[in-house]
Design a protein around this motif. Structure first.
Motif, PDB file in Angstrom:
ATOM      1  N   UNK A 120      62.170  69.426  12.746  1.00  0.00           N
ATOM      2  CA  UNK A 120      62.928  70.459  12.849  1.00  0.00           C
ATOM      3  C   UNK A 120      62.869  71.253  11.749  1.00  0.00           C
ATOM      4  N   UNK A 121      62.642  72.684  11.610  1.00  0.00           N
ATOM      5  CA  UNK A 121      62.420  73.496  10.381  1.00  0.00           C
ATOM      6  C   UNK A 121      63.461  74.609  10.723  1.00  0.00           C
ATOM      7  N   UNK A 122      64.249  74.821   9.583  1.00  0.00           N
ATOM      8  CA  UNK A 122      65.182  76.079   9.552  1.00  0.00           C
ATOM      9  C   UNK A 122      64.134  77.057   8.606  1.00  0.00           C
ATOM     10  N   UNK A 123      64.047  78.112   9.314  1.00  0.00           N
ATOM     11  CA  UNK A 123      62.989  79.388   8.859  1.00  0.00           C
ATOM     12  C   UNK A 123      64.053  80.353   8.429  1.00  0.00           C
ATOM     13  N   UNK A 124      64.204  81.046   7.236  1.00  0.00           N
ATOM     14  CA  UNK A 124      64.986  82.216   6.859  1.00  0.00           C
ATOM     15  C   UNK A 124      64.454  83.120   6.109  1.00  0.00           C
ATOM     16  N   UNK A 125      65.012  84.394   6.249  1.00  0.00           N
ATOM     17  CA  UNK A 125      64.447  85.566   5.408  1.00  0.00           C
ATOM     18  C   UNK A 125      65.424  86.762   5.488  1.00  0.00           C
ATOM     19  N   UNK A 126      65.419  87.261   4.301  1.00  0.00           N
ATOM     20  CA  UNK A 126      65.959  88.867   4.450  1.00  0.00           C
ATOM     21  C   UNK A 126      67.497  88.917   4.372  1.00  0.00           C
ATOM     22  N   UNK A 127      68.061  88.369   5.295  1.00  0.00           N
ATOM     23  CA  UNK A 127      69.671  88.281   5.388  1.00  0.00           C
ATOM     24  C   UNK A 127      70.275  87.035   5.428  1.00  0.00           C
ATOM     25  N   UNK A 128      71.174  86.887   4.491  1.00  0.00           N
ATOM     26  CA  UNK A 128      71.728  85.575   4.453  1.00  0.00           C
ATOM     27  C   UNK A 128      72.663  85.383   5.939  1.00  0.00           C
ATOM     28  N   UNK A 129      72.547  84.494   6.565  1.00  0.00           N
ATOM     29  CA  UNK A 129      73.290  84.258   7.845  1.00  0.00           C
ATOM     30  C   UNK A 129      74.628  83.923   7.578  1.00  0.00           C
TER      31      UNK A 129
END
Length: 228
Positions: free
Chosen positions: A2-11
Protein backbone atom coordinates in the motif's frame (compact mmCIF):
# COMPACT_ATOMS: atom_id res chain seq x y z
CA UNK A 1 1.93 -3.14 -0.96
CA UNK A 2 0.00 0.00 0.00
CA UNK A 3 1.48 3.29 -1.20
CA UNK A 4 0.44 6.80 -0.17
CA UNK A 5 0.97 9.11 -3.15
CA UNK A 6 1.01 12.87 -2.45
CA UNK A 7 1.59 16.10 -4.40
CA UNK A 8 1.01 19.86 -4.56
CA UNK A 9 -1.24 20.44 -1.56
CA UNK A 10 -0.78 19.27 2.03
CA UNK A 11 -3.69 17.08 3.07
CA UNK A 12 -5.29 18.53 6.20
CA UNK A 13 -6.42 15.12 7.37
CA UNK A 14 -2.82 13.95 7.39
CA UNK A 15 -1.31 17.06 8.93
CA UNK A 16 -3.63 19.57 10.68
CA UNK A 17 -6.04 16.85 11.88
CA UNK A 18 -3.60 13.97 12.12
CA UNK A 19 -4.67 10.53 13.26
CA UNK A 20 -1.83 8.02 13.45
CA UNK A 21 -4.20 5.27 12.33
CA UNK A 22 -4.30 6.83 8.85
CA UNK A 23 -0.69 5.78 8.27
CA UNK A 24 -0.61 2.42 10.02
CA UNK A 25 -1.23 0.35 6.86
CA UNK A 26 1.01 2.43 4.58
CA UNK A 27 4.15 0.63 3.37
CA UNK A 28 5.66 3.45 1.29
CA UNK A 29 5.07 7.17 0.66
CA UNK A 30 5.80 8.75 -2.73
CA UNK A 31 5.87 12.53 -3.09
CA UNK A 32 5.46 13.96 -6.60
CA UNK A 33 6.58 17.44 -5.55
CA UNK A 34 5.52 20.94 -4.48
CA UNK A 35 4.98 20.03 -0.84
CA UNK A 36 6.36 21.70 2.27
CA UNK A 37 9.51 20.09 3.62
CA UNK A 38 8.03 19.98 7.13
CA UNK A 39 5.02 18.05 5.83
CA UNK A 40 7.22 15.31 4.37
CA UNK A 41 9.26 15.13 7.57
CA UNK A 42 6.09 14.88 9.63
CA UNK A 43 4.72 11.97 7.60
CA UNK A 44 7.94 9.98 7.69
CA UNK A 45 8.30 10.62 11.44
CA UNK A 46 4.73 9.78 12.45
CA UNK A 47 4.37 6.73 10.20
CA UNK A 48 6.46 3.61 9.76
CA UNK A 49 6.83 3.92 5.99
CA UNK A 50 9.85 5.38 4.18
CA UNK A 51 9.24 8.43 2.00
CA UNK A 52 10.73 8.89 -1.48
CA UNK A 53 10.38 12.14 -3.38
CA UNK A 54 11.10 14.11 -6.53
CA UNK A 55 11.11 17.89 -6.80
CA UNK A 56 8.28 20.07 -7.98
CA UNK A 57 8.94 23.39 -9.69
CA UNK A 58 8.33 25.21 -6.37
CA UNK A 59 10.66 23.06 -4.24
CA UNK A 60 13.74 25.29 -4.39
CA UNK A 61 13.53 25.60 -0.60
CA UNK A 62 14.65 21.96 -0.28
CA UNK A 63 18.22 23.07 -1.02
CA UNK A 64 18.37 24.97 2.29
CA UNK A 65 15.91 22.84 4.27
CA UNK A 66 15.64 19.35 2.79
CA UNK A 67 12.99 17.02 4.23
CA UNK A 68 15.02 15.09 6.79
CA UNK A 69 14.51 11.34 6.94
CA UNK A 70 13.24 11.28 3.35
CA UNK A 71 15.11 10.20 0.23
CA UNK A 72 15.34 12.03 -3.07
CA UNK A 73 15.23 9.63 -6.04
CA UNK A 74 15.86 12.08 -8.86
CA UNK A 75 17.53 10.56 -11.93
CA UNK A 76 17.75 6.99 -10.68
CA UNK A 77 15.78 3.78 -10.35
CA UNK A 78 15.16 3.13 -6.66
CA UNK A 79 14.58 -0.47 -5.59
CA UNK A 80 12.09 -0.79 -2.71
CA UNK A 81 11.72 -4.46 -1.83
CA UNK A 82 11.73 -5.34 -5.53
CA UNK A 83 9.49 -2.45 -6.64
CA UNK A 84 11.52 -0.33 -9.08
CA UNK A 85 10.72 3.40 -9.06
CA UNK A 86 12.23 5.87 -11.54
CA UNK A 87 12.30 9.49 -10.36
CA UNK A 88 12.24 12.44 -12.78
CA UNK A 89 10.99 15.60 -11.09
CA UNK A 90 10.51 19.18 -12.25
CA UNK A 91 8.30 20.97 -14.75
CA UNK A 92 8.68 22.70 -18.11
CA UNK A 93 11.03 25.69 -17.88
CA UNK A 94 9.01 28.91 -17.93
CA UNK A 95 11.47 31.05 -15.92
CA UNK A 96 14.90 30.52 -14.32
CA UNK A 97 14.80 27.80 -11.70
CA UNK A 98 16.60 24.67 -10.53
CA UNK A 99 13.66 22.32 -11.02
CA UNK A 100 12.47 23.41 -14.44
CA UNK A 101 13.63 21.90 -17.72
CA UNK A 102 13.29 22.23 -21.46
CA UNK A 103 12.21 19.19 -23.47
CA UNK A 104 15.82 18.70 -24.55
CA UNK A 105 17.08 18.86 -20.95
CA UNK A 106 14.58 16.22 -19.86
CA UNK A 107 15.65 14.02 -22.79
CA UNK A 108 19.27 14.33 -21.61
CA UNK A 109 18.30 13.36 -18.05
CA UNK A 110 16.60 10.25 -19.36
CA UNK A 111 19.62 9.34 -21.48
CA UNK A 112 21.83 9.53 -18.38
CA UNK A 113 19.54 7.32 -16.30
CA UNK A 114 19.12 4.67 -19.01
CA UNK A 115 22.13 2.73 -17.68
CA UNK A 116 20.30 2.32 -14.38
CA UNK A 117 17.09 1.34 -16.19
CA UNK A 118 18.92 -1.32 -18.20
CA UNK A 119 20.82 -2.59 -15.15
CA UNK A 120 17.56 -3.13 -13.25
CA UNK A 121 15.73 -4.48 -16.31
CA UNK A 122 13.20 -1.65 -16.43
CA UNK A 123 11.03 0.01 -13.80
CA UNK A 124 7.55 -0.46 -12.37
CA UNK A 125 6.65 3.13 -11.43
CA UNK A 126 7.58 6.41 -13.08
CA UNK A 127 7.45 9.15 -10.42
CA UNK A 128 7.41 12.69 -11.86
CA UNK A 129 6.07 16.12 -11.06
CA UNK A 130 4.95 17.11 -14.55
CA UNK A 131 2.49 15.03 -16.58
CA UNK A 132 3.18 13.26 -19.84
CA UNK A 133 2.40 15.21 -23.01
CA UNK A 134 -1.18 14.68 -24.12
CA UNK A 135 -2.43 13.09 -20.89
CA UNK A 136 -3.86 15.71 -18.54
CA UNK A 137 -1.40 18.47 -19.32
CA UNK A 138 -2.36 22.01 -20.36
CA UNK A 139 -1.56 24.34 -23.26
CA UNK A 140 0.28 27.02 -21.24
CA UNK A 141 4.05 26.49 -21.03
CA UNK A 142 4.28 26.00 -17.21
CA UNK A 143 1.80 23.11 -17.31
CA UNK A 144 2.77 21.36 -20.51
CA UNK A 145 3.68 17.69 -20.31
CA UNK A 146 6.93 16.18 -21.53
CA UNK A 147 7.12 14.25 -24.79
CA UNK A 148 10.13 12.53 -23.22
CA UNK A 149 7.76 10.82 -20.77
CA UNK A 150 5.59 9.63 -23.67
CA UNK A 151 8.60 7.98 -25.28
CA UNK A 152 9.64 6.47 -21.93
CA UNK A 153 6.22 4.92 -21.31
CA UNK A 154 5.98 3.51 -24.82
CA UNK A 155 9.41 1.88 -24.56
CA UNK A 156 9.38 0.44 -21.03
CA UNK A 157 5.65 0.15 -20.28
CA UNK A 158 5.74 0.50 -16.47
CA UNK A 159 2.63 -0.46 -14.51
CA UNK A 160 2.14 3.05 -13.12
CA UNK A 161 3.07 6.69 -13.60
CA UNK A 162 2.54 9.03 -10.66
CA UNK A 163 2.69 12.81 -11.14
CA UNK A 164 1.35 16.07 -9.72
CA UNK A 165 1.44 19.68 -10.99
CA UNK A 166 -2.13 19.70 -12.36
CA UNK A 167 -4.39 20.77 -9.49
CA UNK A 168 -8.01 19.79 -8.99
CA UNK A 169 -9.01 23.44 -9.32
CA UNK A 170 -7.64 23.59 -12.90
CA UNK A 171 -10.88 22.20 -14.31
CA UNK A 172 -11.13 19.65 -17.10
CA UNK A 173 -7.36 19.08 -17.23
CA UNK A 174 -7.52 17.42 -13.81
CA UNK A 175 -8.36 13.76 -13.65
CA UNK A 176 -7.17 11.44 -10.92
CA UNK A 177 -6.74 8.36 -13.11
CA UNK A 178 -6.01 7.88 -16.79
CA UNK A 179 -4.92 4.95 -18.92
CA UNK A 180 -1.99 5.51 -21.27
CA UNK A 181 -1.89 3.83 -24.67
CA UNK A 182 1.14 1.82 -23.47
CA UNK A 183 -1.01 0.19 -20.78
CA UNK A 184 0.46 2.31 -17.99
CA UNK A 185 -2.02 3.61 -15.40
CA UNK A 186 -1.42 7.33 -14.86
CA UNK A 187 -2.24 8.72 -11.42
CA UNK A 188 -2.45 12.40 -10.51
CA UNK A 189 -1.39 12.44 -6.85
CA UNK A 190 -2.72 15.96 -6.12
CA UNK A 191 -3.54 16.07 -2.39
CA UNK A 192 -3.36 12.28 -1.85
CA UNK A 193 -4.04 8.96 -3.53
CA UNK A 194 -3.82 5.46 -2.06
CA UNK A 195 -2.31 2.93 -4.46
CA UNK A 196 -2.51 -0.79 -3.68
CA UNK A 197 -0.04 -2.83 -5.71
CA UNK A 198 -0.25 -6.61 -5.85
CA UNK A 199 2.81 -8.80 -5.41
CA UNK A 200 2.33 -10.03 -8.98
CA UNK A 201 2.78 -6.50 -10.36
CA UNK A 202 6.51 -6.25 -9.69
CA UNK A 203 9.40 -8.73 -9.39
CA UNK A 204 10.55 -10.29 -6.16
CA UNK A 205 13.65 -8.61 -4.77
CA UNK A 206 16.68 -9.89 -6.64
CA UNK A 207 14.52 -11.44 -9.37
CA UNK A 208 14.42 -8.71 -12.02
CA UNK A 209 15.86 -10.89 -14.78
CA UNK A 210 19.04 -8.79 -14.90
CA UNK A 211 21.91 -11.19 -14.14
CA UNK A 212 24.33 -8.58 -12.79
CA UNK A 213 21.81 -6.68 -10.69
CA UNK A 214 20.16 -9.82 -9.29
CA UNK A 215 23.58 -11.21 -8.35
CA UNK A 216 24.44 -7.92 -6.64
CA UNK A 217 21.18 -7.99 -4.65
CA UNK A 218 21.70 -11.62 -3.61
CA UNK A 219 25.22 -10.89 -2.39
CA UNK A 220 24.28 -7.72 -0.49
CA UNK A 221 21.24 -9.40 1.08
CA UNK A 222 23.41 -12.26 2.32
CA UNK A 223 25.89 -9.79 3.76
CA UNK A 224 23.03 -8.00 5.53
CA UNK A 225 22.01 -11.30 7.14
CA UNK A 226 25.56 -11.98 8.17
CA UNK A 227 25.87 -15.18 6.12
CA UNK A 228 28.59 -14.05 3.75
Amino acid sequence: MRILCIADEENKGLWDHFDKGKLKDIDLILSAGDLHSDYLQFLVTMGKAPLLYVHGNHDQGYEKRPPLGCECIEDKVYDFKGLRILGLGGSFRYKPGDHMHTEQEMQKRIQKVKKDIVLKNGFDILLTHAPVKGYGDMEDLPHQGFQAFEDLLQKYKPKYMIHGHIHKSYGDAYKQERMHSSGTKIINAFDKYILDIGEDEYPNEGKTGSFLYDLYKQVTNKKGRGTL
